[in-house]
Motif scaffolding. Sequence first.
Motif, PDB file in Angstrom:
ATOM      1  N   MET A   1       0.845  -1.171   0.000  1.00 32.48           N
ATOM      2  CA  MET A   1       0.000   0.000   0.000  1.00 32.48           C
ATOM      3  C   MET A   1       0.889   1.232   0.000  1.00 32.48           C
ATOM      4  O   MET A   1       1.856   1.310   0.752  1.00 32.48           O
ATOM      5  CB  MET A   1      -0.888  -0.040   1.246  1.00 32.48           C
ATOM      6  N   ASN A   2       0.563   2.186  -0.849  1.00 29.69           N
ATOM      7  CA  ASN A   2       1.283   3.460  -0.907  1.00 29.69           C
ATOM      8  C   ASN A   2       0.406   4.560  -0.337  1.00 29.69           C
ATOM      9  O   ASN A   2      -0.783   4.623  -0.640  1.00 29.69           O
ATOM     10  CB  ASN A   2       1.649   3.807  -2.352  1.00 29.69           C
ATOM     11  N   TYR A   3       1.009   5.431   0.469  1.00 23.94           N
ATOM     12  CA  TYR A   3       0.279   6.505   1.124  1.00 23.94           C
ATOM     13  C   TYR A   3       0.869   7.846   0.730  1.00 23.94           C
ATOM     14  O   TYR A   3       2.081   7.994   0.647  1.00 23.94           O
ATOM     15  CB  TYR A   3       0.366   6.371   2.648  1.00 23.94           C
ATOM     16  N   THR A   4      -0.010   8.820   0.510  1.00 25.46           N
ATOM     17  CA  THR A   4       0.416  10.171   0.201  1.00 25.46           C
ATOM     18  C   THR A   4      -0.394  11.130   1.059  1.00 25.46           C
ATOM     19  O   THR A   4      -1.631  11.056   1.077  1.00 25.46           O
ATOM     20  CB  THR A   4       0.163  10.511  -1.284  1.00 25.46           C
ATOM     21  N   LEU A   5       0.297  12.010   1.775  1.00 26.72           N
ATOM     22  CA  LEU A   5      -0.395  12.995   2.588  1.00 26.72           C
ATOM     23  C   LEU A   5      -1.102  13.981   1.671  1.00 26.72           C
ATOM     24  O   LEU A   5      -0.482  14.592   0.799  1.00 26.72           O
ATOM     25  CB  LEU A   5       0.594  13.736   3.496  1.00 26.72           C
ATOM     26  N   THR A   7      -3.753  16.369   2.964  1.00 29.10           N
ATOM     27  CA  THR A   7      -4.008  17.610   3.692  1.00 29.10           C
ATOM     28  C   THR A   7      -4.118  17.313   5.181  1.00 29.10           C
ATOM     29  O   THR A   7      -4.103  16.153   5.577  1.00 29.10           O
ATOM     30  CB  THR A   7      -5.302  18.291   3.194  1.00 29.10           C
ATOM     31  N   PHE A   8      -4.198  18.374   5.963  1.00 27.20           N
ATOM     32  CA  PHE A   8      -4.470  18.194   7.388  1.00 27.20           C
ATOM     33  C   PHE A   8      -5.284  19.377   7.877  1.00 27.20           C
ATOM     34  O   PHE A   8      -5.318  20.444   7.257  1.00 27.20           O
ATOM     35  CB  PHE A   8      -3.184  18.043   8.210  1.00 27.20           C
ATOM     36  N   LYS A   9      -5.957  19.164   8.992  1.00 23.69           N
ATOM     37  CA  LYS A   9      -6.638  20.259   9.676  1.00 23.69           C
ATOM     38  C   LYS A   9      -6.513  20.018  11.167  1.00 23.69           C
ATOM     39  O   LYS A   9      -6.268  18.889  11.609  1.00 23.69           O
ATOM     40  CB  LYS A   9      -8.103  20.378   9.248  1.00 23.69           C
ATOM     41  N   GLU A  10      -6.643  21.093  11.927  1.00 20.91           N
ATOM     42  CA  GLU A  10      -6.535  20.972  13.377  1.00 20.91           C
ATOM     43  C   GLU A  10      -7.812  21.493  14.015  1.00 20.91           C
ATOM     44  O   GLU A  10      -8.334  22.543  13.630  1.00 20.91           O
ATOM     45  CB  GLU A  10      -5.334  21.758  13.906  1.00 20.91           C
ATOM     46  N   LYS A  11      -8.301  20.733  14.956  1.00 23.48           N
ATOM     47  CA  LYS A  11      -9.518  21.122  15.665  1.00 23.48           C
ATOM     48  C   LYS A  11      -9.394  20.663  17.107  1.00 23.48           C
ATOM     49  O   LYS A  11      -9.118  19.492  17.361  1.00 23.48           O
ATOM     50  CB  LYS A  11     -10.742  20.484  15.012  1.00 23.48           C
ATOM     51  N   SER A  12      -9.545  21.589  18.028  1.00 23.40           N
ATOM     52  CA  SER A  12      -9.507  21.295  19.468  1.00 23.40           C
ATOM     53  C   SER A  12      -8.232  20.566  19.885  1.00 23.40           C
ATOM     54  O   SER A  12      -8.264  19.629  20.674  1.00 23.40           O
ATOM     55  CB  SER A  12     -10.729  20.472  19.873  1.00 23.40           C
ATOM     56  N   GLY A  13      -7.102  20.968  19.326  1.00 15.72           N
ATOM     57  CA  GLY A  13      -5.826  20.389  19.724  1.00 15.72           C
ATOM     58  C   GLY A  13      -5.520  19.033  19.119  1.00 15.72           C
ATOM     59  O   GLY A  13      -4.578  18.361  19.535  1.00 15.72           O
ATOM     60  N   VAL A  14      -6.305  18.613  18.123  1.00 19.53           N
ATOM     61  CA  VAL A  14      -6.065  17.339  17.442  1.00 19.53           C
ATOM     62  C   VAL A  14      -5.857  17.621  15.956  1.00 19.53           C
ATOM     63  O   VAL A  14      -6.698  18.259  15.320  1.00 19.53           O
ATOM     64  CB  VAL A  14      -7.249  16.362  17.637  1.00 19.53           C
ATOM     65  N   ARG A  15      -4.740  17.168  15.442  1.00 17.88           N
ATOM     66  CA  ARG A  15      -4.495  17.297  14.005  1.00 17.88           C
ATOM     67  C   ARG A  15      -5.003  16.046  13.305  1.00 17.88           C
ATOM     68  O   ARG A  15      -4.713  14.927  13.718  1.00 17.88           O
ATOM     69  CB  ARG A  15      -3.007  17.474  13.704  1.00 17.88           C
ATOM     70  N   GLN A  16      -5.762  16.267  12.244  1.00 18.04           N
ATOM     71  CA  GLN A  16      -6.288  15.169  11.437  1.00 18.04           C
ATOM     72  C   GLN A  16      -5.574  15.199  10.089  1.00 18.04           C
ATOM     73  O   GLN A  16      -5.721  16.159   9.330  1.00 18.04           O
ATOM     74  CB  GLN A  16      -7.792  15.310  11.242  1.00 18.04           C
ATOM     75  N   PHE A  17      -4.801  14.145   9.826  1.00 17.93           N
ATOM     76  CA  PHE A  17      -4.050  14.042   8.586  1.00 17.93           C
ATOM     77  C   PHE A  17      -4.802  13.126   7.632  1.00 17.93           C
ATOM     78  O   PHE A  17      -5.101  11.980   7.983  1.00 17.93           O
ATOM     79  CB  PHE A  17      -2.650  13.478   8.845  1.00 17.93           C
ATOM     80  N   LEU A  18      -5.103  13.618   6.434  1.00 19.36           N
ATOM     81  CA  LEU A  18      -5.789  12.824   5.420  1.00 19.36           C
ATOM     82  C   LEU A  18      -4.757  12.278   4.448  1.00 19.36           C
ATOM     83  O   LEU A  18      -4.010  13.041   3.830  1.00 19.36           O
ATOM     84  CB  LEU A  18      -6.811  13.675   4.664  1.00 19.36           C
ATOM     85  N   PHE A  19      -4.699  10.954   4.366  1.00 21.46           N
ATOM     86  CA  PHE A  19      -3.779  10.280   3.453  1.00 21.46           C
ATOM     87  C   PHE A  19      -4.573   9.614   2.336  1.00 21.46           C
ATOM     88  O   PHE A  19      -5.599   8.980   2.594  1.00 21.46           O
ATOM     89  CB  PHE A  19      -2.979   9.193   4.182  1.00 21.46           C
ATOM     90  N   ASN A  20      -4.094   9.770   1.097  1.00 14.84           N
ATOM     91  CA  ASN A  20      -4.621   8.992  -0.023  1.00 14.84           C
ATOM     92  C   ASN A  20      -3.873   7.672  -0.042  1.00 14.84           C
ATOM     93  O   ASN A  20      -2.656   7.636   0.177  1.00 14.84           O
ATOM     94  CB  ASN A  20      -4.425   9.727  -1.351  1.00 14.84           C
ATOM     95  N   CYS A  21      -4.591   6.579  -0.305  1.00 18.28           N
ATOM     96  CA  CYS A  21      -4.000   5.243  -0.295  1.00 18.28           C
ATOM     97  C   CYS A  21      -4.214   4.587  -1.652  1.00 18.28           C
ATOM     98  O   CYS A  21      -5.315   4.658  -2.206  1.00 18.28           O
ATOM     99  CB  CYS A  21      -4.673   4.359   0.754  1.00 18.28           C
ATOM    100  N   VAL A  22      -3.187   3.928  -2.154  1.00 17.79           N
ATOM    101  CA  VAL A  22      -3.295   3.163  -3.387  1.00 17.79           C
ATOM    102  C   VAL A  22      -2.698   1.788  -3.127  1.00 17.79           C
ATOM    103  O   VAL A  22      -1.542   1.665  -2.749  1.00 17.79           O
ATOM    104  CB  VAL A  22      -2.568   3.854  -4.561  1.00 17.79           C
TER     105      VAL A  22
END
Length: 81
Positions: A1-5, A7-22
């Motif tokens: 599986m290959n992952y590419t970051l 985007t990310f966003k931060e809300k209430s002290g938690v960073r959410q990183f969105l990775f695309n997977c192939v």
Amino acid sequence: MNYTLATFKEKSGVRQFLFNCVAGDRSAGTVIVCADVSLARKHETRLQELPLICLRLLESIEDGDLTAAITLTEDHMIAIQ
């Protein structure tokens, strides 16, 4: 599986990183890894390093065990560092 970051966003002290997977069969998807910023500070981890730590977490998980959202725990962070 290959992952590419993607985007990310931060809300209430938690960073959410969105990775695309192939996958090897070219099927695609996305996964979110949530990381607590205060936990990173506790372990003296720079915020710039969080995406790489999240990527290492994804790479350590069996493809069949991968869900749409994963939380980076303190145990994960200690093991990866």
